[in-house]
Write a protein that holds these residues in place. Sequence first.
Motif, PDB file in Angstrom:
ATOM      1  N   GLY A   1       1.665  -5.684  -5.606  1.00 13.12           N
ATOM      2  CA  GLY A   1       1.037  -4.791  -4.641  1.00 13.12           C
ATOM      3  C   GLY A   1      -0.109  -5.436  -3.888  1.00 13.12           C
ATOM      4  N   ASP A   2      -0.647  -4.681  -2.922  1.00 13.48           N
ATOM      5  CA  ASP A   2      -1.827  -5.122  -2.187  1.00 13.48           C
ATOM      6  C   ASP A   2      -2.768  -3.928  -2.048  1.00 13.48           C
ATOM      7  OD1 ASP A   2      -0.719  -3.589  -0.097  1.00 13.48           O
ATOM      8  OD2 ASP A   2       0.191  -5.335   0.848  1.00 13.48           O
ATOM      9  N   HIS A   3      -3.566  -3.887  -0.999  1.00 18.31           N
ATOM     10  CA  HIS A   3      -4.559  -2.819  -0.868  1.00 18.31           C
ATOM     11  C   HIS A   3      -3.906  -1.439  -0.871  1.00 18.31           C
ATOM     12  CE1 HIS A   3      -8.185  -0.719   0.206  1.00 18.31           C
ATOM     13  NE2 HIS A   3      -7.647  -0.275   1.321  1.00 18.31           N
ATOM     14  N   ILE A   4      -2.805  -1.267  -0.145  1.00  9.76           N
ATOM     15  CA  ILE A   4      -2.105   0.023  -0.145  1.00  9.76           C
ATOM     16  C   ILE A   4      -1.035  -0.006  -1.239  1.00  9.76           C
ATOM     17  CG2 ILE A   4      -2.594   0.773   2.205  1.00  9.76           C
ATOM     18  CD1 ILE A   4      -0.008  -0.550   3.123  1.00  9.76           C
ATOM     19  N   VAL A   5      -1.495  -0.058  -2.466  1.00 12.40           N
ATOM     20  CA  VAL A   5      -0.617  -0.303  -3.612  1.00 12.40           C
ATOM     21  C   VAL A   5       0.412   0.811  -3.804  1.00 12.40           C
ATOM     22  CG1 VAL A   5      -2.221   0.763  -5.258  1.00 12.40           C
ATOM     23  CG2 VAL A   5      -0.630  -1.016  -6.035  1.00 12.40           C
ATOM     24  N   LEU A   6       0.090   2.037  -3.422  1.00 10.34           N
ATOM     25  CA  LEU A   6       1.061   3.125  -3.545  1.00 10.34           C
ATOM     26  C   LEU A   6       2.252   2.918  -2.616  1.00 10.34           C
ATOM     27  CD1 LEU A   6      -1.353   6.214  -3.590  1.00 10.34           C
ATOM     28  CD2 LEU A   6      -0.500   4.885  -5.536  1.00 10.34           C
ATOM     29  N   VAL A   7       2.024   2.193  -1.537  1.00 10.39           N
ATOM     30  CA  VAL A   7       3.069   1.922  -0.544  1.00 10.39           C
ATOM     31  C   VAL A   7       3.841   0.664  -0.900  1.00 10.39           C
ATOM     32  CG1 VAL A   7       3.535   1.521   1.914  1.00 10.39           C
ATOM     33  CG2 VAL A   7       1.637   3.018   1.222  1.00 10.39           C
ATOM     34  N   THR A   8       3.147  -0.375  -1.303  1.00  9.70           N
ATOM     35  CA  THR A   8       3.789  -1.667  -1.527  1.00  9.70           C
ATOM     36  C   THR A   8       4.354  -1.823  -2.935  1.00  9.70           C
ATOM     37  OG1 THR A   8       1.598  -2.597  -2.000  1.00  9.70           O
ATOM     38  CG2 THR A   8       2.435  -2.844   0.234  1.00  9.70           C
ATOM     39  N   ALA A   9       3.916  -0.996  -3.866  1.00 12.40           N
ATOM     40  CA  ALA A   9       4.461  -1.038  -5.232  1.00 12.40           C
ATOM     41  C   ALA A   9       4.599   0.396  -5.748  1.00 12.40           C
ATOM     42  CB  ALA A   9       3.561  -1.862  -6.148  1.00 12.40           C
ATOM     43  N   PRO A  10       5.423   1.214  -5.091  1.00 15.63           N
ATOM     44  CA  PRO A  10       5.488   2.636  -5.444  1.00 15.63           C
ATOM     45  C   PRO A  10       6.010   2.908  -6.844  1.00 15.63           C
ATOM     46  CG  PRO A  10       7.241   2.074  -3.895  1.00 15.63           C
ATOM     47  CD  PRO A  10       6.326   0.882  -3.970  1.00 15.63           C
ATOM     48  N   GLN A  11       7.022   2.163  -7.300  1.00 12.71           N
ATOM     49  CA  GLN A  11       7.589   2.428  -8.620  1.00 12.71           C
ATOM     50  C   GLN A  11       6.600   2.091  -9.725  1.00 12.71           C
ATOM     51  OE1 GLN A  11      11.253   0.111  -8.391  1.00 12.71           O
ATOM     52  NE2 GLN A  11      12.433   1.980  -8.012  1.00 12.71           N
ATOM     53  N   LYS A  12       5.986   0.927  -9.644  1.00 16.79           N
ATOM     54  CA  LYS A  12       5.026   0.527 -10.676  1.00 16.79           C
ATOM     55  C   LYS A  12       3.778   1.403 -10.641  1.00 16.79           C
ATOM     56  CE  LYS A  12       6.574  -4.274 -11.019  1.00 16.79           C
ATOM     57  NZ  LYS A  12       6.193  -5.703 -10.882  1.00 16.79           N
TER      58      LYS A  12
END
Length: 258
Positions: free
Chosen positions: A237-248
């Motif tokens: 993920g990165d700063h918008i972690v909910l967007v870039t790593a939604p499953q984790k």
Amino acid sequence: MKNPFPREEKLQFRIYGDESLPALIYLPGMHGDWTLVGSFRKQVIGRVCFVEFTYPRTLEWSLGDYAAAIESALAENGITRGWLLGESFGSQVLWTMVGRKRFHMDGVILAGGFVRHPMRWTVRLAERLFGRISLRMITWSIYTFAKFARFRFRRSPETLEMFHEFVERRTKLDLAAAQYRLHLVAENDPCTIAKEAAIPVYGLTGVLDPIVPWPFVRRWLRGNCPALRDYQVIGSGDHIVLVTAPQKSAAQILKWML
């Protein structure tokens, strides 16, 4: 800052899932809306009652105004307790709600969030530069980001579906509101609230985050926030972690909540 735009907007919200389930209340980041959270939402539906907000594009609200409007919307819809999920700028609204003690919180989660921004001078610089960039340059940047995002999120149909709306919302008024939110971040210092928090606090971010450097955030929380229970860094993920790593992100948040 006075609002030069005549259009008035109201806080918008949507509720997904059975309201008997634990409520997870999403407070969006600087962009101010729910247009990028679709894939994360899909991961948590059925396990929680997911509440999401889109902020009005105001140049006048204080963080207290944001908090009061959200509290009122929740109360009017019978949501009397839940977990707050503050993404980036949303974490500043989150801490304001913690300090007001008007809404019963079972816990709070920072997603790319922070207490006082660890590099406030960069926020002030961004605010000044933001006001000097031409609308044409901003439009070009959004177009370039859109092309990159269509490739990056090609396996995330929920995000792609709403990305068109995300681009359409980036109007002159929307950009002015984002600049104003930068001003609110630069002026805010909720450190005392975080130090005295009596509810469980959790943190989540992506490993690549130049916007809010997480090592500084995590170090401060561990040393100054007794309510901190856990702080996780997701490698994909990165700063918008909910967007870039939604499953984790969803798996970790559900583990904390349930």
